[in-house]
Scaffold this motif. Structure first.
Motif, short mmCIF file in Angstrom:
data_model
loop_
_atom_site.label_atom_id
_atom_site.label_comp_id
_atom_site.label_asym_id
_atom_site.label_seq_id
_atom_site.Cartn_x
_atom_site.Cartn_y
_atom_site.Cartn_z
N ASN A 1 34.95 80.64 30.75
CA ASN A 1 35.81 80.32 29.61
C ASN A 1 36.38 78.92 29.75
O ASN A 1 37.58 78.68 29.56
CB ASN A 1 36.94 81.35 29.50
CG ASN A 1 37.62 81.31 28.14
OD1 ASN A 1 37.03 80.88 27.15
ND2 ASN A 1 38.88 81.73 28.10
N GLU B 1 42.86 75.26 20.67
CA GLU B 1 42.58 75.18 22.11
C GLU B 1 43.65 74.35 22.81
O GLU B 1 44.21 73.42 22.23
CB GLU B 1 41.21 74.50 22.35
CG GLU B 1 40.04 75.32 21.89
CD GLU B 1 39.69 76.40 22.88
OE1 GLU B 1 40.47 76.63 23.81
OE2 GLU B 1 38.64 77.02 22.70
N ARG C 1 40.99 78.91 32.25
CA ARG C 1 40.64 77.85 31.30
C ARG C 1 40.42 76.52 32.00
O ARG C 1 41.07 75.51 31.72
CB ARG C 1 41.72 77.71 30.21
CG ARG C 1 42.02 78.97 29.46
CD ARG C 1 40.82 79.45 28.62
NE ARG C 1 40.69 78.71 27.38
CZ ARG C 1 39.58 78.05 27.02
NH1 ARG C 1 38.53 78.05 27.79
NH2 ARG C 1 39.53 77.41 25.88
N LEU D 1 37.24 74.89 29.40
CA LEU D 1 37.64 73.96 28.36
C LEU D 1 36.56 72.92 28.10
O LEU D 1 36.39 72.46 26.98
CB LEU D 1 38.93 73.23 28.76
CG LEU D 1 40.24 74.00 28.65
CD1 LEU D 1 41.36 73.20 29.30
CD2 LEU D 1 40.57 74.29 27.20
#
Length: 395
Positions: free
Chosen positions: A126, A3, A107, A128
């Motif tokens: 989506n 990530e 993100r 973080l």
């Protein structure tokens, strides 16, 4: 795939307040975060007497070019349909993100002030990380929707990190999230210390003449204030002028107590507050002790301290625990009036000096850096398995 752990992630904020409203915790945090992050500030629905479909408007903030405000408009006649509202809130945001904002908020960190926005938006972008910055116990505010308690529990369960604006609030929220941290109010010392500068001019509308003293308040005029107390303070001394600065919210302006020396001045801009506070002989925090104030940690406490003025408050729990060395705490109307009288005649200079020191140690910039540190820690822990590990797990 690992990530991203970059420090320049975009932030999508869901807030019950308006960006252009009273300048407080969200604006203080986000204006500073915008120096390093692109921010989309999504305001709660603006209800309108119309039958048109929900819509949105985007606008840039000239002073903070990295901030975009999204205002949404909903027909009030359908706002009782919670499922429909949730669907439309999500639909409008996705339409903006796939349209004029395409590629700018991929993100993101989702940052919530409004628990009612949790269900329509969590896990749909989506993200973080999910952040909940709990600045007030909104369920105890007048006209709060009953389902806000359930929505907040859901948000607390899913949030990667929770910030609480009050110590007592942090203790309460920690029961539902084990990554909860107390970060109270900060202060822009450079801004409010202008009240101590010789060149700062006191506005004419609080200049009442020689021998007239000003007991002042700035902030929202709402159900958190003790209006009986304010009337008693005004009645206590005709040479005292009680100056109340701020917009009314959830109270009827026509029901506010009226006295010749009790002045409801309405809203003034944040930029003007140091000038007004320079004219205060005593700063007031005349809060009622009710459900709406059980968990508050007033931002204005440190702002008052930075101006170098004496402060008198009612016994709000977090004011007592956090600022009792500086703020004079009254537990009755009689005591409140007597403390105002004493501070007008002979201010506690040691308390004022301690207040200035405390303000210097609690500036917004240092708090924001700590908040970012917690978020960075969360993002670093969100590591997906490597492709090989995925293949094994799914074989």
């Amino acid at each position: 795939m690992i990530e991203p752990t970059q420090s320049d992630y975009p932030i999508i904020v869901h807030c019950h307040l308006r960006w252009g409203g009273v300048w407080q915790r969200p604006q203080q945090f986000l204006s500073r975060l915008s120096q390093r992050h692109r921010i989309l500030f999504v305001e709660g629905p603006d209800l309108q007497d119309t039958s048109t479909e929900p819509s949105y408007l985007l606008r840039q903030i000239s002073d903070y070019p990295n901030i975009t405000v999204m205002n949404t408009h909903f027909p009030s006649a359908r706002f009782h349909d919670g499922k429909w509202v949730d669907e439309k809130r999500r639909e409008l945001l996705l339409r903006a993100l796939n349209g004029p904002l395409k590629g700018k908020f991929d993100r993101p960190v989702q940052w919530f002030y409004d628990p009612m926005a949790a269900s329509p938006h969590m896990h749909h972008l989506n993200e973080l990380a999910i952040v909940y910055d709990c600045m007030d116990e909104l369920s105890q505010f007048r006209f709060a929707p009953p389902e806000i308690i359930t929505r907040e529990r859901e948000l607390l369960a899913e949030a990667d990190v929770v910030f609480a604006g009050g110590r007592k609030m942090c203790e309460s929220k920690s029961r539902f999230n084990n990554n909860c941290h107390f970060y109270g109010c900060g202060v822009d010392v450079k801004h409010f210390s202008r009240a101590r500068a010789s060149g700062t001019q006191i506005p004419a509308d609080i200049s009442f003449g020689e021998g007239q003293l000003v007991l002042g308040y700035f902030g929202v005029v709402d159900e958190r204030l003790d209006y009986d107390l304010l009337a008693k303070v005004a009645d206590a001394n005709p040479s005292w002028h009680v100056a109340m600065i701020g917009p009314t919210c959830k109270v009827d302006p026509n029901a506010l107590p009226q006295r010749p020396n009790l002045h409801w001045l309405g809203r003034r801009e944040y930029a003007q507050l140091p000038e007004y506070t320079k004219g205060f002989d005593v700063c007031l925090m005349p809060f009622a002790l009710n459900e709406a104030t059980e968990y508050i940690n007033p931002t204005k406490a440190l702002e008052y301290m930075a101006t170098g003025r004496p402060i008198v408050s009612t016994a709000v729990p977090d004011v007592v625990s956090n600022f009792g060395k500086v703020v004079k705490i009254a537990r009755s109307a009689t005591e409140f009036i007597e403390m105002c009288r004493t501070e007008c005649l002979q201010p506690d200079e040691a308390a004022v000096a301690e207040g200035i020191r405390m303000a210097e140690e609690n500036q917004w910039e240092s708090i924001v850096q700590k908040l970012e540190g917690h978020i960075d820690d969360v993002i670093k822990k969100r590591v997906r398995p490597a492709p090989e590990a995925v293949a094994v797990a799914t074989a």
